[in-house]
Structure formats: structure tokens, C-alpha cells
Scaffold this active site. Structure first.
Site, PDB file in Angstrom:
ATOM      1  N   GLU A 117     -11.002  -6.876   8.265  1.00 47.88           N
ATOM      2  CA  GLU A 117     -10.371  -5.700   7.674  1.00 47.88           C
ATOM      3  C   GLU A 117     -10.657  -5.719   6.171  1.00 47.88           C
ATOM      4  OE1 GLU A 117      -6.128  -5.735   6.967  1.00 47.88           O
ATOM      5  OE2 GLU A 117      -6.035  -3.615   7.466  1.00 47.88           O
TER       6      GLU A 117
ATOM      7  N   ASN B 280       0.806  -1.229   0.000  1.00 48.62           N
ATOM      8  CA  ASN B 280       0.000   0.000   0.000  1.00 48.62           C
ATOM      9  C   ASN B 280       0.838   1.279   0.000  1.00 48.62           C
ATOM     10  OD1 ASN B 280       0.748  -0.649   2.604  1.00 48.62           O
ATOM     11  ND2 ASN B 280      -1.155   0.076   3.533  1.00 48.62           N
TER      12      ASN B 280
ATOM     13  N   GLU C 164       6.857   1.161  15.454  1.00 50.15           N
ATOM     14  CA  GLU C 164       7.804   1.835  14.564  1.00 50.15           C
ATOM     15  C   GLU C 164       7.793   3.313  14.927  1.00 50.15           C
ATOM     16  OE1 GLU C 164       6.353   0.106  10.608  1.00 50.15           O
ATOM     17  OE2 GLU C 164       8.506  -0.314  10.542  1.00 50.15           O
TER      18      GLU C 164
HETATM   19  P1  NAD Z   1       0.605  -9.764   3.033  1.00 46.78           P
HETATM   20  O1  NAD Z   1       0.706 -10.224   4.435  1.00 46.78           O
HETATM   21  O2  NAD Z   1      -0.113 -10.591   2.058  1.00 46.78           O
HETATM   22  O3  NAD Z   1       2.059  -9.530   2.421  1.00 46.78           O
HETATM   23  C1  NAD Z   1       3.003  -8.676   3.045  1.00 46.78           C
HETATM   24  C2  NAD Z   1       4.392  -9.150   2.704  1.00 46.78           C
HETATM   25  O4  NAD Z   1       4.612 -10.439   3.296  1.00 46.78           O
HETATM   26  C3  NAD Z   1       4.652  -9.322   1.210  1.00 46.78           C
HETATM   27  O5  NAD Z   1       5.955  -8.881   0.924  1.00 46.78           O
HETATM   28  C4  NAD Z   1       4.522 -10.835   1.028  1.00 46.78           C
HETATM   29  O6  NAD Z   1       5.224 -11.331  -0.093  1.00 46.78           O
HETATM   30  C5  NAD Z   1       5.116 -11.340   2.325  1.00 46.78           C
HETATM   31  N1  NAD Z   1       4.714 -12.698   2.717  1.00 46.78           N
HETATM   32  C6  NAD Z   1       3.594 -13.368   2.391  1.00 46.78           C
HETATM   33  N2  NAD Z   1       3.582 -14.600   2.960  1.00 46.78           N
HETATM   34  C7  NAD Z   1       4.716 -14.684   3.696  1.00 46.78           C
HETATM   35  C8  NAD Z   1       5.255 -15.684   4.564  1.00 46.78           C
HETATM   36  N3  NAD Z   1       4.637 -16.836   4.772  1.00 46.78           N
HETATM   37  N4  NAD Z   1       6.416 -15.419   5.188  1.00 46.78           N
HETATM   38  C9  NAD Z   1       7.038 -14.235   5.027  1.00 46.78           C
HETATM   39  N5  NAD Z   1       6.585 -13.256   4.209  1.00 46.78           N
HETATM   40  C10 NAD Z   1       5.432 -13.479   3.546  1.00 46.78           C
HETATM   41  O7  NAD Z   1      -0.019  -8.302   3.137  1.00 46.78           O
HETATM   42  P2  NAD Z   1      -0.389  -7.323   1.924  1.00 46.78           P
HETATM   43  O8  NAD Z   1      -1.653  -7.824   1.322  1.00 46.78           O
HETATM   44  O9  NAD Z   1       0.811  -7.093   1.083  1.00 46.78           O
HETATM   45  O10 NAD Z   1      -0.655  -5.946   2.689  1.00 46.78           O
HETATM   46  C11 NAD Z   1      -1.875  -5.567   3.212  1.00 46.78           C
HETATM   47  C12 NAD Z   1      -1.875  -5.763   4.706  1.00 46.78           C
HETATM   48  O11 NAD Z   1      -0.818  -5.018   5.304  1.00 46.78           O
HETATM   49  C13 NAD Z   1      -3.148  -5.230   5.363  1.00 46.78           C
HETATM   50  O12 NAD Z   1      -3.605  -6.156   6.324  1.00 46.78           O
HETATM   51  C14 NAD Z   1      -2.684  -3.959   6.032  1.00 46.78           C
HETATM   52  O13 NAD Z   1      -3.487  -3.555   7.105  1.00 46.78           O
HETATM   53  C15 NAD Z   1      -1.304  -4.314   6.438  1.00 46.78           C
HETATM   54  N6  NAD Z   1      -0.505  -3.111   6.698  1.00 46.78           N
HETATM   55  C16 NAD Z   1      -0.165  -2.807   7.990  1.00 46.78           C
HETATM   56  C17 NAD Z   1       0.543  -1.644   8.275  1.00 46.78           C
HETATM   57  C18 NAD Z   1       0.932  -1.288   9.688  1.00 46.78           C
HETATM   58  O14 NAD Z   1       1.835  -0.490   9.863  1.00 46.78           O
HETATM   59  N7  NAD Z   1       0.293  -1.838  10.706  1.00 46.78           N
HETATM   60  C19 NAD Z   1       0.919  -0.789   7.232  1.00 46.78           C
HETATM   61  C20 NAD Z   1       0.559  -1.124   5.927  1.00 46.78           C
HETATM   62  C21 NAD Z   1      -0.154  -2.295   5.670  1.00 46.78           C
END
Ligand code: NAD
Length: 475
Positions: free
Chosen positions: A377, A150, A454
Site C-alpha cells: 500500500e 488521513n 463501520e
Molecule cells: P498507524 O497504524 O501507524 O497509526 C494509526 C494509529 O495507531 C495512530 O493513532 C498510532 O499512534 C496508533 N498506534 C501505533 N502503534 C500502535 C500500537 N502498537 N498499539 C496501538 N496503537 C498504535 O497508521 P497511520 O500511518 O496513522 O495511518 C495510515 C494507515 O491507516 C494506512 O494503512 C491506511 O490505509 C489506514 N486507514 C484505513 C482506513 C480504513 O477505514 N480501512 C481508513 C483510514 C486509514
């Protein structure tokens, strides 16, 4: 195939550009067509990146904090000078309007400068003729950073900069959905840091899993979904890695009976719909006192009418497409399911005709707690609004969530708002704003929204371990 499609953005491993036999196409969400390619990191390349980071760590961690800060600041300023090209890449791969992509880079620089301003000084616990005791902060070693799609540049800078300031070296993996600007960040880092200090790799979820179980990595700094966060926690147990998990949220906003609906409506609207609703700490569930419910709904709809959805490269666009096809399908299905179950559509905008992944701005009421649009969410342009009759009821509904990232109270009386906000089960408790962040303000969630924070001093400390120096001076 356009000319751009042939552009390959390499990874950065041990100070060198690295490509791979297999490449991943990166689609532009406004068209659905690939505009660039990135390498898919092999396991051997990941091992090489971790080994390079380990080698570099010996001398990098031995440098003074001031010397590391000098290079970190040079990197931050290098990124600042690259704002326009980086913003262009972010719009192409993420979809957000160009002006918002520029804001993302500006924020990344602003927050990174905030990290660079923090000084971690030893804390002296005892200083007597007999004994001297201080708590020192030491680097951890190699940090594995994994980011979401995002805010690709912001999230990467939130990890690279504190990691290296604290004396660690980094292997960073962006989301395979938005890897391009991060590959460019990796190249910029090579202009500034000694080889191996910042390595940037690229690949799918399996690469993330290899990183979390890698014995050479001492900490995982992760931003992404709660489901992935849980998997990471399990697989990082092999060598007891430190974890920072910045996960999803399902933030509530409570609007009290004393507000001026016309005045707060724009802020309420953008608290949800910024970045097409793809914000972890967006205001996703709104609870409004019944006495002002209709007026708040009317004012929100007035704001929604003025919003332009379209390709982020076009002038005057406020909201771009959803970043990827899977998310597009998921959000659309959750809205359709809610409507079938009795939710009422207060407003739904029109969208540009495909082929991009455009979703309408949707405001729903008459929702129930069991609907996915309320319970889960929903990372997209969908807001739910429900009325309440007294503050305690609003608080119960707001806290009825597995998540606890942020929450807000909206009122003409900041003191009353603060008292109620302090009872939200969330890491951030905001009054008349949502979200509210600053470089010196720690950001993180409770419950299913994560572990650790963070930003600010507390954020920087997450990249260190404690050493207690205890000197017996005289017996
Ligand atoms: P995601 O969890 O699908 O992927 C995030 C990252 O994790 C990607 O780089 C992905 O390739 C990697 N990943 C996936 N499976 C993995 C595994 N088994 N082991 C290690 N890495 C793995 O999330 P997304 O769809 O990319 O992002 C959206 C989510 O991120 C939403 O839930 C959002 O709320 C969250 N988010 C949180 C914050 C925060 O600061 N709290 C900020 C931005 C986004």
C-alpha cells in the site's frame, strides 16, 4: 515562533481539560513548522480517563436509547456549527485544501447522522404460549478508539458516535500526527455529554499500546495500518477485547474494453489522487484492457495536467502536501525504486519548492507485481497502470494482494461490471465508482484489510454484545 505555536490544545479527561508536563509539537505539512502543541498523555492520565469512562458507563448505559440519541444528535449538530474552525485546523495539521477539509467535516456530520438514524430493536426468535426468546443488543463498556492521520475528524466521529449511541463510553486517541482538531472535538463533546462519557487523550504509539492492553477497556475500535492492526490484535488478547480493525488497502480497478476513456478519466483520476492519495480505499492499482489502454493513459494525463498542488490554505489548490515527513520519504523511495527497476513515468507533475512535504502526482506504467508500488500500500500520489488482455487475467491480477478493502470495475455495461466485481476478493465491490460509501452502507475489508465493519446497522452492532433473553412461560 509564531503566535499560533504557543496554542496548547488540551485533552479531555473526566469532563475537564487536561494538560501534561510534556507536550508534542504539531507541524503544518505545508511548511514543516510547528503551529500548535498538544499534551502527551501519561499512563496515570490514561488510567484516569479509563476510570472516568467506567464510572460514567454505569449511568450512561442505563439511559434509554432515545435519551442517548438526543445527546448524540446535539453533539453532531454542535460539530456541524463548528465546521469552519475545525476545517481550518484540519488543513493546518493534515494538509488537505480547505474546501476538502470542509467536506471532511460535512461528511463526518452526514455519516454520524446516519448512525443516529439506526434503531437497534430486539429480534424476537420465538413467541409462543410456552416460550419467548429474543436477541437483545447490550453495550460493551469502555471503548478505546484509535485513529489514523488521513481523515482525523471523520474517523473520530465514526467511532465516538456509534460507541455512545450503543450505550458505551469512550477513550479516544488520535494519531500524534493530527491530534489538534480531535482535541477540539473532545472539548465540544464536554459541552454536551455527562462527564466521563467521551474522553480524548493524546500521545504517540506507546499510548495506543497502553490502551490495547488496558484491562478497563472492553473494545478497541481502530483505524490505521495493517502492521499496527496485527500488534493490536496480539496485545488486546489479555482480556479478550472486541476488535474492529479498519486497516490499509491496495485496491485494484479494472477498466473494461467498452469504456469511454474521456468520460471516465476524471473519476478514475480522483479515485486515486483525492487527499493526495492518502485514502485507505483509493484506487491504487489500475488494470486497463489493452484495446483502450493508450486512450485511458492519455486521458488521465490530460486530467493530471490541470491539477494544482500547493498549500491547502491557498485558493485554487487541488492537492496539498503529504501529511508527514516519514510518509514523504517512504513514498518517494518507493517511486525511485520502481523507476530504477524499469517502471516508465507516464506523467509526473511539478511541485512547489519546499519546505513543505510536497510530492508530485506520478503515474507509472511498465510495473511488475514485485515492485513495492504494486505489491504494497503506497499511501501517496502514485498510480500504477497495467494493460490486460482478458477479464480473467484482470481478475487474477486484481485479487493478487494481501489486502481486500475495495475494488472496482469500470464499464459501459453495469450488469457485466457487477458480475465481475462480485468476484473481487474485497469488502467493497464497486462498479463505475471508487470508493462508494453511504451512511447506511457497511464499510470494511477482508484479508489483510481488517476485521469488522463501520457504518450502518452492522457498524453500530459492532459496539454491542448479544444477550439472548429466553423465558419459559409454561411447562
Ligand atoms: P498507524 O497504524 O501507524 O497509526 C494509526 C494509529 O495507531 C495512530 O493513532 C498510532 O499512534 C496508533 N498506534 C501505533 N502503534 C500502535 C500500537 N502498537 N498499539 C496501538 N496503537 C498504535 O497508521 P497511520 O500511518 O496513522 O495511518 C495510515 C494507515 O491507516 C494506512 O494503512 C491506511 O490505509 C489506514 N486507514 C484505513 C482506513 C480504513 O477505514 N480501512 C481508513 C483510514 C486509514
Amino acid at each position: 515562533m509564531t503566535a499560533n505555536e504557543s496554542v496548547l490544545y488540551p485533552m479531555s479527561i473526566d469532563g475537564e481539560p487536561a494538560v501534561s508536563p510534556v507536550t508534542i509539537p504539531v507541524p503544518d505539512p505545508a511548511t514543516g513548522a510547528a503551529f500548535a502543541r498538544v499534551p502527551q498523555c501519561t499512563r496515570e492520565q490514561l488510567d484516569a480517563a479509563v476510570a472516568a469512562a467506567q464510572r460514567a458507563c454505569a449511568s450512561w448505559s442505563a439511559q434509554t436509547a432515545e435519551s442517548r440519541r438526543g445527546l448524540a444528535e446535539a453533539f453532531i449538530e454542535r460539530v456541524a456549527r463548528e465546521t469552519d474552525p475545525l476545517a481550518h485546523l484540519v488543513t493546518r495539521e493534515q494538509g488537505k485544501p480547505l474546501a476538502k477539509a470542509r467536506s471532511e467535516i460535512n461528511s463526518a456530520v452526514f455519516f454520524a447522522r446516519g448512525y443516529a438514524a439506526v434503531r437497534l430493536v430486539p429480534e424476537v426468535l420465538r413467541d409462543t404460549p410456552q416460550q419467548y426468546v429474543e436477541v437483545r443488543r447490550r453495550p460493551l463498556g469502555v471503548v478505546g478508539a484509535i485513529t489514523a492521520w488521513n481523515y482525523p475528524v471523520l474517523l473520530a466521529m465514526w467511532k465516538i458516535v456509534p460507541a455512545v449511541l450503543a450505550g458505551n463510553t469512550v477513550v479516544l486517541k488520535p494519531s500524534p500526527n493530527t491530534p489538534v482538531a480531535t482535541m477540539r472535538l473532545g472539548q465540544l463533546a464536554q459541552e454536551i455529554f455527562p462527564r466521563g462519557v467521551v474522553n480524548v487523550v493524546c500521545g504517540g504509539n506507546e499510548l495506543g499500546a497502553w490502551m490495547t492492553e488496558h484491562p478497563g477497556i472492553r473494545k478497541i475500535a481502530f483505524t490505521g495500518s495493517a502492521a499496527t492492526g496485527k500488534r493490536i490484535m496480539a496485545s488486546a488478547s489479555g482480556n479478550l477485547k472486541r476488535l474492529t480493525l479498519e486497516l490499509g488497502g491496495n485496491d485494484a480497478g479494472i477498466v473494461l474494453d467498452d469504456v469511454d476513456p474521456g468520460k471516465i478519466a476524471p473519476d478514475l483520476f480522483w479515485a486515486k489522487f483525492s487527499n493526495c492519495g492518502q485514502v485507505c480505499a483509493a484506487l491504487k492499482r489500475m488494470y486497463v484492457h489493452r484495446s483502450v489502454f493508450q486512450a485511458v493513459c492519455d486521458e488521465l494525463v490530460k486530467v493530471a495536467h490541470k491539477v494544482k498542488i500547493g498549500n491547502g490554505l491557498e485558493e485554487g489548490v487541488d492537492i496539498g502536501p503529504i501529511q508527514n515527513r516519514a510518509q514523504f520519504d517512504l513514498v518517494r523511495a518507493a517511486v525511485e525504486e520502481a523507476i530504477r527497476a524499469g517502471a516508465r513515468v507516464l506523467y509526473q507533475s511539478s511541485v512547489p519548492a519546499g519546505p513543505g512535504w510536497f510530492l508530485p502526482v506520478t503515474i507509472l506504467t511498465d510495473v511488475t507485481p514485485s515492485m513495492r508500488v504494486v505489491k504494497e500500500e503506497v499511501f501517496g500520489p502514485v498510480l500504477t497502470i497495467s494493460p490486460f488482455d482478458d477479464d480473467e487475467q484482470a481478475l487474477r491480477m486484481a485479487n493478487d494482494s494481501e489486502y481486500g478493502l475495495g475494488g472496482s470495475v469500470w464499464t459501459a455495461d453495469p450488469k457485466r461490471g457487477a458480475a465481475l466485481a462480485a468476484r473481487l476478493d474485497s469488502g467493497g465491490a464497486w462498479v463505475n465508482q471508487h470508493p462508494a460509501m453511504g451512511p447506511e452502507i457497511p464499510f470494511g475489508g477482508v484479508k489483510g484489510s481488517g476485521i469488522g465493519v463501520e457504518l450502518g446497522r452492522l457498524g453500530l452492532e459492532e459496539y454491542t454484545s448479544i444477550q439472548v433473553l429466553n423465558v419459559k412461560r409454561a411447562s
